[in-house]
Scaffold this motif. Structure first.
Motif, short mmCIF file in Angstrom:
data_model
loop_
_atom_site.label_atom_id
_atom_site.label_comp_id
_atom_site.label_asym_id
_atom_site.label_seq_id
_atom_site.Cartn_x
_atom_site.Cartn_y
_atom_site.Cartn_z
N ALA A 147 0.83 -1.21 0.00
CA ALA A 147 0.00 0.00 0.00
C ALA A 147 0.86 1.26 0.00
N ALA A 148 1.99 1.23 0.72
CA ALA A 148 2.89 2.39 0.77
C ALA A 148 3.52 2.65 -0.60
N ARG A 149 3.95 1.59 -1.28
CA ARG A 149 4.53 1.78 -2.62
C ARG A 149 3.51 2.42 -3.56
N ALA A 150 2.29 1.89 -3.55
CA ALA A 150 1.25 2.42 -4.45
C ALA A 150 0.90 3.86 -4.07
N ALA A 151 0.75 4.11 -2.75
CA ALA A 151 0.39 5.46 -2.31
C ALA A 151 1.47 6.47 -2.67
N ASN A 152 2.74 6.11 -2.52
CA ASN A 152 3.82 7.02 -2.85
C ASN A 152 3.81 7.40 -4.33
N VAL A 153 3.58 6.41 -5.19
CA VAL A 153 3.54 6.69 -6.63
C VAL A 153 2.37 7.62 -6.96
N ARG A 154 1.19 7.29 -6.43
CA ARG A 154 0.01 8.12 -6.72
C ARG A 154 0.15 9.52 -6.12
N ASN A 155 0.64 9.59 -4.88
CA ASN A 155 0.77 10.89 -4.22
C ASN A 155 1.80 11.78 -4.91
N ALA A 156 2.88 11.18 -5.41
CA ALA A 156 3.89 11.96 -6.13
C ALA A 156 3.31 12.52 -7.42
N THR A 157 2.50 11.73 -8.10
CA THR A 157 1.86 12.20 -9.34
C THR A 157 0.92 13.36 -9.04
N LYS A 158 0.10 13.20 -7.99
CA LYS A 158 -0.85 14.28 -7.62
C LYS A 158 -0.12 15.55 -7.21
N ALA A 159 1.05 15.39 -6.57
CA ALA A 159 1.81 16.55 -6.09
C ALA A 159 2.59 17.24 -7.20
N GLY A 160 2.62 16.63 -8.39
CA GLY A 160 3.34 17.24 -9.50
C GLY A 160 4.84 17.02 -9.45
N ILE A 161 5.27 15.92 -8.84
CA ILE A 161 6.69 15.61 -8.79
C ILE A 161 7.14 15.10 -10.16
N ASN A 162 8.12 15.75 -10.74
CA ASN A 162 8.65 15.33 -12.03
C ASN A 162 10.06 14.77 -11.85
N GLY A 163 10.54 14.07 -12.87
CA GLY A 163 11.90 13.54 -12.81
C GLY A 163 11.97 12.24 -12.06
N ASN A 164 13.13 11.94 -11.52
CA ASN A 164 13.35 10.65 -10.86
C ASN A 164 12.62 10.59 -9.53
N LEU A 165 12.12 9.39 -9.25
CA LEU A 165 11.32 9.15 -8.05
C LEU A 165 11.89 7.94 -7.32
N PHE A 166 12.24 8.10 -6.04
CA PHE A 166 12.74 6.98 -5.24
C PHE A 166 11.59 6.42 -4.40
N ILE A 167 11.31 5.13 -4.57
CA ILE A 167 10.24 4.46 -3.85
C ILE A 167 10.87 3.40 -2.94
N ASN A 168 10.67 3.53 -1.63
CA ASN A 168 11.23 2.57 -0.69
C ASN A 168 10.43 1.27 -0.65
N PHE A 169 11.11 0.16 -0.40
CA PHE A 169 10.41 -1.09 -0.14
C PHE A 169 11.23 -1.97 0.79
N VAL A 196 0.33 0.47 -10.89
CA VAL A 196 0.12 1.85 -10.44
C VAL A 196 1.06 2.80 -11.19
N VAL A 197 2.30 2.37 -11.43
CA VAL A 197 3.24 3.17 -12.22
C VAL A 197 2.67 3.41 -13.61
N GLU A 198 2.10 2.37 -14.22
CA GLU A 198 1.49 2.52 -15.55
C GLU A 198 0.27 3.43 -15.48
N GLU A 199 -0.55 3.26 -14.46
CA GLU A 199 -1.75 4.07 -14.28
C GLU A 199 -1.39 5.56 -14.21
N CYS A 200 -0.27 5.87 -13.53
CA CYS A 200 0.15 7.27 -13.37
C CYS A 200 0.99 7.76 -14.55
N GLU A 201 1.19 6.88 -15.54
CA GLU A 201 1.91 7.22 -16.78
C GLU A 201 3.33 7.72 -16.49
N LEU A 202 4.00 7.05 -15.57
CA LEU A 202 5.39 7.39 -15.27
C LEU A 202 6.32 6.62 -16.19
#
Length: 356
Positions: A178-200, A218-224
């Motif tokens: 859930a944390a991995r998915a939330a981080n990806v979605r939240n970064a997209t909503k926040a307008g974070i561009n460029g490289n994204l570090f996701i902890n696991f 989720v990465v595909e859904e957010c078009e990253l």
């Protein structure tokens, strides 16, 4: 590729009505449990053939029941008293043995029941800390996503509380997914561009292909762009199977992502993992960075780590930088990237340079 049923479902700790079965280690422990149940006027059934106690309950009284029978038990008795919760009017059978646990574990799980509610309600937020190239402190190379929980009243729940509760309630798999998915979605909503570090946490993944599928979707859904997503292994020192971790990283790589190891240098084990895991990026343990400018031992280790990584064509991030002198040392020794409160604190959105 199939989904991981364990990771993608949030189990109830216990049914609304049921029976708590207990197998105390000795008669003395049985006496304490019976006294505890009697103190709150609960009847206990005792099996004549085996040392089994059965206590019927209905929610929300299970927490009070557990507290009452556990209050006089020693820590060793809590661990050694085996326990199993069964639905109403059912007795344990051979197939239920796999669920057998300790009274201590059930008490901890009941105490962490709020986490299951949090996950069902999707109350996971993120903050983002910038990571900078060593030659530009105005434009981040990446942002690291840091998970936070939200209590029903909006109070922030820190990641330590979340993962401690997950360990107690055997919800580590579900929380990490859930944390991995939330981080990806939240970064997209926040307008974070460029490289994204996701902890696991590698211990939260059984089979890489099935356990990671929902995250990839989720990465595909957010078009990253997958090449901009870096999956960062945390708690590397707790990995029990290097082969298992290697399979996880290979699964990410074969899907087009990059991988990073956190806290490298915190022990021999992390260095020993490099030849087999071959990460794209390593993060130098923040304890080594702390006051590195004053410590000859730390200076030797950090400088050698940077040189070794460059020789292996691995990029290096130094994290936990809070003082200018630490940054000056790292610049002098040609680290690739830097991260820390001196340069940018975690925030709700992308880093914005201060014109001053």
């Amino acid at each position: 590729m199939t989904y991981c049923e364990k990771c993608d479902s949030i189990p109830e700790i216990a049914p609304q009505t049921g029976t708590l079965f207990l197998w105390p280690p000795v008669a003395h422990t049985t006496g304490k449990i019976l006294a505890g149940a009697k103190s709150i006027s609960l009847d206990v059934e005792k099996s004549p053939s085996v040392a089994t106690l059965a206590i019927k309950y209905s929610r929300p009284g299970l927490r009070a029941l557990i507290d009452a029978i556990a209050k006089d038990l020693l820590p060793e008795e809590l661990v050694d008293t085996k326990a199993l919760i069964m639905p109403e009017n059912r007795t344990p059978e051979i197939d239920d043995i796999a669920r057998l646990t300790s009274l201590n574990a059930i008490r901890a799980a009941i105490g962490a029941e709020w986490l299951g509610d949090l996950l069902r309600d999707n109350r996971l937020n993120s903050v983002f800390q910038p990571i900078f190239p060593i030659n530009n402190f105005n434009v981040p190379f990446a942002h690291e996503c840091l998970i936070r929980g939200a209590a029903p009243d909006g109070t922030v729940i820190n990641p330590g509380q979340l993962f401690d509760a997950a360990q107690s309630a055997t919800l580590l798999f579900q929380l990490d997914r859930a944390a991995r998915a939330a981080n990806v979605r939240n970064a997209t909503k926040a307008g974070i561009n460029g490289n994204l570090f996701i902890n696991f946490t590698p211990s939260s993944i059984y089979d890489p292909d099935s356990c990671l599928r929902s995250t990839i979707e989720v990465v595909e859904e957010c078009e990253l762009d997958r090449k901009n997503v870096v999956f960062e292994v945390i708690e590397t020192e707790k990995v029990r199977s290097t082969a298992h971790l290697s399979a996880i990283l290979e699964s990410y790589r074969s899907s087009g992502f990059r991988v990073a190891l956190d806290d490298v240098g915190s022990g021999y084990s992390t260095l020993n993992l490099l030849p087999e895991l071959r990460p794209d990026i390593i993060k130098i343990d923040r304890e080594l960075v702390d006051h590195v400018d004053h410590d000859n031992y730390k200076q030797a280790i950090v400088s050698k780590l940077i040189a070794l990584a460059k020789q292996l064509e691995i990029e290096v991030i130094a994290e936990g930088i809070e003082r200018q002198e630490e940054l000056d040392f790292l610049i002098e020794h040609d680290v690739d990237y830097v991260q820390g409160f001196l340069l940018g604190r975690p925030a709700n959105g992308p880093f914005v340079a201060n014109p001053a």
